[in-house]
Design a protein around this motif. Structure first.
Motif, PDB file in Angstrom:
ATOM      1  N   ASN A   5      35.029 -21.707 -20.255  1.00 42.75           N
ATOM      2  CA  ASN A   5      34.703 -21.906 -18.994  1.00 42.75           C
ATOM      3  C   ASN A   5      34.831 -20.642 -18.005  1.00 42.75           C
ATOM      4  N   THR A   6      33.746 -20.465 -17.093  1.00 46.72           N
ATOM      5  CA  THR A   6      34.007 -19.531 -15.995  1.00 46.72           C
ATOM      6  C   THR A   6      34.431 -19.596 -14.727  1.00 46.72           C
TER       7      THR A   6
ATOM      8  N   HIS B  66      28.275 -24.706 -15.142  1.00 45.14           N
ATOM      9  CA  HIS B  66      29.366 -23.958 -15.157  1.00 45.14           C
ATOM     10  C   HIS B  66      30.600 -24.894 -14.662  1.00 45.14           C
TER      11      HIS B  66
END
Length: 456
Positions: A74-75, A414
């Motif tokens: 995950n960003t 995202h």
């Protein structure tokens, strides 16, 4: 915070050696691909649903934060334990429980890797459509938590459209099932779609029933280069307005092409104002007509070259630019800010023009690429020093305001996590956020599940 010794003893009774409290283990689960980090007090590795129920009950009893985690790709910081507590890593719940071609479904645990699932489905002639760029190492649980989709979403949809049902544990410690094993269902509220994209703030998913799609017989890859980004954006709108839906429609801007070209000159990456990567799939009898329909829509003002790959080797070569983007950006800016935003496809030209104005105004290098067929672009700001980082964050706030003004939304795949949480009131009105908080309270009355994420 430090967790109570009584809770540590309870966790030891539930997990035995699958409980880690040593510092190296805690550090390993303190961060994700956002590069944010916060040290948990303990890490556990569930292997069955009953353990997850016991875990949530124990954490609730001691009012201890609990953060579910996949493989950390995950960003947005969604899996970073910012309030300490317990991290539950689902990497050991990684069994494919059932593949049923007759009913077009698979039942999997959350720790199954996307790439492993695709390989297991291939001999049966099926695939699961979500295919984020991290597919070789990201987990199905993580895909569901953020509704992460990838290029094929333009034709086949996101995890929400490709998941039939879930088994999960709410913040009360109560396990439940939702959804169906059928492709149609109208029985009560759709809790399955509610949990997908909730980033582990409502419940911990322990099993997923996934809808499968037959693999197409053939795929054709096209690459179109354009004089400028505006011409490419208008071509996207034309392609999506005609009846043949491509299975991938990727956009890469001029700055990204130059970075990729300089990073991998041997790949033959073209230098142009913009590039579209297009894939069309289907049966051999109809595929040539589909390719021609998409090609016809791509042709227009500003088109410089349109190429159709003749074989698998040429297809791989045409995708070289897309694959070279991430390493090229990391070389220039290790602290790159990677955001995804979405606007209606017809507003893509306005979004791209606006991004260029913002980059010039804030004097920040901005690279734009992504899933243009959905209007979902990845906007990468590449600051190289402290002054540029400060300007980049100011630019980011204006970017989100622009997206909302164009009737878009803050994220397509995202998620919100920590990075976009402050901007939620920009995207959603107070009444909507109030209802979301009420839903959160119903599932997680003590607020122990992934606290500090998603909702402002």
């Amino acid at each position: 915070m430090s967790i109570a010794p009584a809770l540590v003893r309870t966790l030891a009774g539930i997990f035995g050696p699958a409980l880690a409290t040593d510092e190296p283990s805690r550090i390993a689960y303190a961060y994700d691909n956002s590069r944010r980090h916060a040290l948990p007090d303990a890490v556990v590795f569930p292997t069955e649903h009953a353990q997850v129920e016991a875990l949530v009950r124990a954490c609730r009893e001691h009012r201890t934060p609990l953060v579910a985690r996949g493989r950390g790709s995950n960003t947005t910081g969604a899996s970073v334990p910012i309030e300490g507590g317990v991290v539950a890593s689902f990497e050991r719940m990684n069994r494919i429980l059932r593949i049923d071609p007759d009913d077009r479904l698979a039942v999997v645990e959350p720790g199954v890797l996307n790439g492993d699932l695709q390989r297991a489905l291939a001999p049966h002639g099926f695939f699961w459509p979500p295919d984020p760029s991290s597919a070789p190492w990201c987990s199905i649980g993580g895909n569901l938590a953020c509704n992460a989709a990838g290029p094929r979403a333009v034709k086949y949809g996101t995890p929400r459209e490709n998941t039939l049902g879930l088994r999960a544990v709410a913040g009360t410690g109560e396990g439940f099932r939702c959804g169906t094993h059928t492709s149609k269902g109208a029985t009560g509220y759709d809790l399955t779609r509610l949990l997908i994209g909730a980033e582990g703030t409502l419940a911990l998913i322990t099993e997923a029933t996934l809808k499968l799609t037959p693999k197409p017989t053939e795929v054709r890859t096209l690459r179109a280069t354009f004089r400028d980004v505006e011409s490419a954006a208008h071509a996207v709108a034309r392609i999506m307005a005609q009846p043949v839906t491509p299975c991938a429609l990727e956009f890469i801007d001029e700055v990204a092409l130059k970075l990729a070209h300089d990073h991998a000159p041997e790949a033959g990456i073209p230098l142009a104002g913009a590039l579209l990567m297009i894939e069309v799939d289907g049966e051999p009898a109809v595929l040539p007509a589909a390719v021609e329909a998409v090609s016809r829509a791509a042709r227009g003002e500003g088109l410089e070259e349109l190429r159709v790959a003749r074989d698998a080797a040429e297809t791989q070569a045409l995708w070289a630019a897309r694959k070279a983007l991430s390493p090229a950006q990391r070389t220039i800016a290790p602290d790159k800010i990677n955001e995804d935003v979405v606007v209606p496809v017809s507003r893509l030209p306005a979004l791209i023009a606006g991004i260029r104005r913002l980059a010039a105004r804030h004097d920040v290098l901005v690279v734009t690429f992504g899933h243009a067929g959905n209007g979902n672009l990845h906007v990468n700001l590449l600051p190289r020093d402290a002054a540029e980082r400060e300007r980049a964050h100011a630019c980011l706030a204006e970017l989100f305001a622009l997206v909302v003004a164009l009737e878009g939304t803050l994220s397509g795949e995202h998620g919100i996590g920590l990075a976009k949480r402050p901007f939620m009131p920009l995207a959603l009105e107070p009444a909507t956020l109030g209802l979301m908080r009420a839903v959160k309270h119903a599932f997680d009355p003590d607020g122990i599940l992934n606290p500090g994420k998603l909702l402002p």
